[in-house]
Design a protein around this motif. Structure first.
Motif, short mmCIF file in Angstrom:
data_model
loop_
_atom_site.label_atom_id
_atom_site.label_comp_id
_atom_site.label_asym_id
_atom_site.label_seq_id
_atom_site.Cartn_x
_atom_site.Cartn_y
_atom_site.Cartn_z
N PRO A 183 0.84 -1.21 0.00
CA PRO A 183 0.00 0.00 0.00
C PRO A 183 0.87 1.26 0.00
CG PRO A 183 -0.72 -1.56 1.68
CD PRO A 183 0.59 -2.06 1.18
N CYS A 184 0.41 2.24 -0.73
CA CYS A 184 1.13 3.52 -0.77
C CYS A 184 0.80 4.30 0.50
CB CYS A 184 0.72 4.33 -2.00
SG CYS A 184 1.71 5.80 -2.26
N PRO A 185 1.79 4.79 1.25
CA PRO A 185 1.49 5.52 2.48
C PRO A 185 0.60 6.73 2.22
CG PRO A 185 3.85 5.11 2.25
CD PRO A 185 3.22 4.74 0.96
N ALA A 186 -0.21 7.02 3.17
CA ALA A 186 -1.07 8.20 3.04
C ALA A 186 -0.21 9.45 2.99
CB ALA A 186 -2.04 8.26 4.22
N THR A 187 -0.54 10.34 2.09
CA THR A 187 0.23 11.58 1.94
C THR A 187 -0.45 12.69 2.72
OG1 THR A 187 -1.00 12.13 -0.06
CG2 THR A 187 1.06 10.92 -0.33
N ASP A 188 0.40 13.64 3.13
CA ASP A 188 -0.13 14.80 3.83
C ASP A 188 -0.97 15.63 2.88
OD1 ASP A 188 1.21 14.05 6.11
OD2 ASP A 188 3.02 15.18 5.56
N PRO A 189 -1.94 16.33 3.40
CA PRO A 189 -2.75 17.20 2.52
C PRO A 189 -1.86 18.24 1.87
CG PRO A 189 -3.14 17.72 4.83
CD PRO A 189 -2.34 16.45 4.81
N PRO A 190 -2.16 18.62 0.64
CA PRO A 190 -1.32 19.61 -0.05
C PRO A 190 -1.29 20.92 0.73
CG PRO A 190 -3.42 19.33 -1.18
CD PRO A 190 -3.36 18.27 -0.14
N PRO A 191 -0.14 21.59 0.70
CA PRO A 191 -0.05 22.87 1.40
C PRO A 191 -0.95 23.90 0.75
CG PRO A 191 1.87 22.54 0.02
CD PRO A 191 1.10 21.26 -0.02
N PRO A 192 -1.32 24.91 1.49
CA PRO A 192 -2.18 25.95 0.89
C PRO A 192 -1.46 26.66 -0.24
CG PRO A 192 -1.30 26.64 3.03
CD PRO A 192 -0.97 25.20 2.89
N ASN A 193 -2.22 27.11 -1.22
CA ASN A 193 -1.66 27.81 -2.37
C ASN A 193 -0.99 29.11 -1.92
OD1 ASN A 193 -1.08 28.46 -5.02
ND2 ASN A 193 -3.01 29.54 -5.32
N THR A 194 0.17 29.39 -2.52
CA THR A 194 0.88 30.63 -2.20
C THR A 194 0.89 31.53 -3.43
OG1 THR A 194 2.98 29.62 -2.85
CG2 THR A 194 2.38 29.50 -0.52
N PRO A 195 0.89 32.82 -3.23
CA PRO A 195 0.89 33.73 -4.38
C PRO A 195 2.22 33.67 -5.11
CG PRO A 195 1.15 34.97 -2.35
CD PRO A 195 0.84 33.56 -1.95
N PRO A 196 2.23 33.99 -6.39
CA PRO A 196 3.49 34.00 -7.16
C PRO A 196 4.40 35.13 -6.72
CG PRO A 196 1.68 34.83 -8.50
CD PRO A 196 1.07 34.34 -7.22
N THR A 197 5.65 34.99 -7.09
CA THR A 197 6.66 36.04 -6.82
C THR A 197 7.00 36.71 -8.14
OG1 THR A 197 7.58 34.80 -4.97
CG2 THR A 197 8.97 36.50 -5.94
N LEU A 198 6.87 38.03 -8.15
CA LEU A 198 7.12 38.82 -9.36
C LEU A 198 8.39 39.63 -9.16
CD1 LEU A 198 5.85 39.57 -12.13
CD2 LEU A 198 4.66 41.43 -10.97
N THR A 199 9.32 39.52 -10.08
CA THR A 199 10.59 40.23 -9.99
C THR A 199 10.68 41.24 -11.13
OG1 THR A 199 11.65 38.28 -9.03
CG2 THR A 199 13.10 39.99 -9.90
N VAL A 200 10.81 42.51 -10.76
CA VAL A 200 10.90 43.59 -11.75
C VAL A 200 12.18 44.37 -11.49
CG1 VAL A 200 8.39 43.76 -11.94
CG2 VAL A 200 9.61 45.23 -10.33
N PRO A 201 12.69 45.11 -12.49
CA PRO A 201 13.88 45.93 -12.26
C PRO A 201 13.57 47.12 -11.36
CG PRO A 201 13.02 46.28 -14.48
CD PRO A 201 12.23 45.16 -13.89
N ASN A 202 14.61 47.63 -10.69
CA ASN A 202 14.42 48.84 -9.88
C ASN A 202 14.04 50.02 -10.76
OD1 ASN A 202 15.08 47.50 -7.50
ND2 ASN A 202 17.27 47.87 -7.77
N PHE A 203 14.67 50.09 -11.92
CA PHE A 203 14.36 51.13 -12.91
C PHE A 203 15.00 50.73 -14.22
CE2 PHE A 203 18.39 52.40 -11.06
CZ PHE A 203 19.16 52.72 -12.17
N VAL A 204 14.59 51.39 -15.28
CA VAL A 204 15.20 51.20 -16.59
C VAL A 204 15.53 52.59 -17.13
CG1 VAL A 204 14.91 50.39 -18.95
CG2 VAL A 204 13.97 49.04 -17.06
N LEU A 205 16.77 52.78 -17.54
CA LEU A 205 17.23 54.05 -18.12
C LEU A 205 17.56 53.81 -19.58
CD1 LEU A 205 18.10 57.03 -17.83
CD2 LEU A 205 20.36 56.18 -17.15
#
Length: 494
Positions: A183-205
């Protein structure tokens, strides 16, 4: 011979003929009842196929019905292995080498077993056995429970024909492997959904490429614990590659994951003009210009073909200022270095820029020499411009006359008298170019000075030679502001 004996012999003959004429490899009935004096019947019964000679079996109890092979029942769980042994039993006779093919990997998918990774098992001789094959058994993409079984059948036996062929009859050469899924061991419930991480530049010249600004590309990335890379789902306004005007523009970006959670960020895009104007038409060396009047030559960039512009017309118009200022006079005889500064009309400088404050400017310099159009006639008689040169008694007055040079428009320069300079060089020989200099202006006849005679149209000066001067040849030169206007030789005699 008695009649019943003949019948017995005839029956035995028929029996022997029937036994020898049956199909090759088949065996008839094992018992025939013979009655004296009655002919023996023909052999009857179903032909029997010889027993197969390839036998397969599990190499151990594991994988049997009583001891199933334990297999991880989780989806794509860890594989298990079991060994199968094969041997060739004789009779019948077997030709060598002999071989067959078998699948070595067995995967449980949707309740069925699928074989793959085919291998060839080869017997080189009767003593080259038994042969073992390691089977890899695993569960597929769905969890499995309970028990199951699959049958490994030899395929493509070789030789496949003739009296020495490899025979693989059902029930003898195939192997059945019994499996029990852990038998496959019971798995823990999936963790709660987390928001994405957005990476933008400090500025563009960015540098403006035209009056409307510049097309600016930038890089924005997004990641999510559940969805992985979401960079392709990022939406920015304005989008990367858009035309951004000169100045500051705020870019806003957002991304949403598969669970409906979002992230947003913003950054500034600065577009500026930091490129200085460019001069064109600058002379590579000293440029010569003819004076327009007694004041000299009026400095004019247009006359010199010099201009300045802003690259790509980003910040037009461009203004040019010079020292000395354009419109001022450069004196006759002067070699003047002119330094000019070009400034564009840029007014915006990004707060993160390393460029100097606006407007953008550039400098250029060049030299201008101002001269006169000298009359080629040189000195007029009594002086001579070629050998034999004129001879004059020491102590006499020698008239020096020459036609005036002209200004740029061809007008005779008749107002140079106060600036004319006469210099004598005693050379001894008229073929020499060296000698002591004598300021001729210091030796006029009476009150005579340089003057322009409008009637004759030339300048005149009467040089009073001195009794103490050496006899011989003198080179005489008249100039204005260092510009030679006439030069020749004369001889001073007793």
């Amino acid at each position: 011979m008695k009649p019943y004996a003949k019948a017995l012999i005839g029956g035995l003959a028929l029996l022997l003929l029937a036994a020898c004429s049956g199909p090759q490899g088949e065996v008839g009935p094992q018992e025939i009842v013979v009655t004296e004096g009655i002919p023996a019947p023909s052999a009857k019964g179903v032909a029997v196929r010889p027993q197969g000679n390839l036998e397969g079996q599990l190499a151990s109890l594991v994988g049997s019905q009583t001891t199933p092979l334990a297999v991880d029942g989780c989806a794509y769980g860890a594989p298990s292995t079991v060994q199968v042994s094969y041997a060739i039993k004789t009779p019948p006779g077997q030709a060598y080498p002999a071989s067959f093919k078998v699948y070595t990997t067995w995967t449980h998918e949707a309740g069925a077993w699928v074989g793959s990774d085919e291998a060839t098992v080869t017997f080189q001789s009767a003593s080259d056995q038994p042969k073992t094959v390691m089977l890899t058994v695993r569960n597929g993409g769905s969890p499995a429970t309970g028990t199951s079984a699959f049958t490994v059948e030899p395929r493509d036996p070789q030789p496949s024909s003739g009296p020495g062929r490899l025979q693989t009859p059902p029930g003898q050469s195939e192997v059945t492997v019994h499996v029990s899924f852990n038998p496959c061991p019971a798995t823990d419930p999936p963790p709660p959904n987390t928001p994405p991480t957005l990476t933008v530049p400090n500025f563009v010249l960015a540098e403006a490429t035209g009056p409307a600004g510049a097309q600016v590309a930038f890089s924005v990335t997004a990641t999510d614990l559940e969805d992985g890379d979401l960079t392709g789902s990022v939406v920015c306004t304005p989008a990367s590659g858009s035309l951004f005007p000169i100045g500051e523009t705020t870019v806003t970006c957002s991304v949403t994951d598969s669970g409906g959670l979002s992230a947003s960020a913003s950054f500034p895009v600065y577009v500026e003009d930091s490129t200085p104007p460019v001069f064109s038409g600058l002379p590579s060396g000293t440029v010569t210009r003819v004076a327009q009047n007694l004041q000299g030559w009026l400095l004019s960039l247009a006359d010199l073909g010099i201009s300045a512009s802003d690259p790509n017309g980003v910040s037009e118009p461009v203004t040019v200022t010079c020292t000395p200022a354009e419109g001022s006079h450069i004196p006759i005889g002067a070699t003047q270095t002119v330094v000019c500064t070009a400034r564009d009309s840029a007014t915006y400088r990004a707060p993160v820029s390393a460029a100097p404050p606006t407007p953008n400017e550039s400098q250029a310099s060049f030299q201008v020499f101002v001269t006169l159009n000298v009359n080629p006639a040189g000195f007029l008689p009594p002086l001579r411009m070629a050998a034999p040169y004129s001879a004059h008694k020491r102590g006499s007055a020698i008239p020096h006359k020459f036609y005036p040079p002209t200004y740029a428009d061809g007008t005779p320069a008749t107002d140079l008298a106060d600036g004319l300079r006469l210099v004598l060089h005693y050379t001894g020989s008229c073929n020499s170019t060296s000698g002591e200099a004598i300021e001729g202006n210091d030796y006029p006849t009476g009150s005579t000075a340089w003057r322009y005679d409008p009637d004759s149209g030339h300048y005149i000066f009467n040089l009073k030679t001195q009794a103490g001067w050496n006899l011989g040849c003198y080179r005489t030169t008249v100039s204005y502001a260092g510009i030679p206007l006439a030069e020749t030789y004369f001889n001073l005699t007793r």
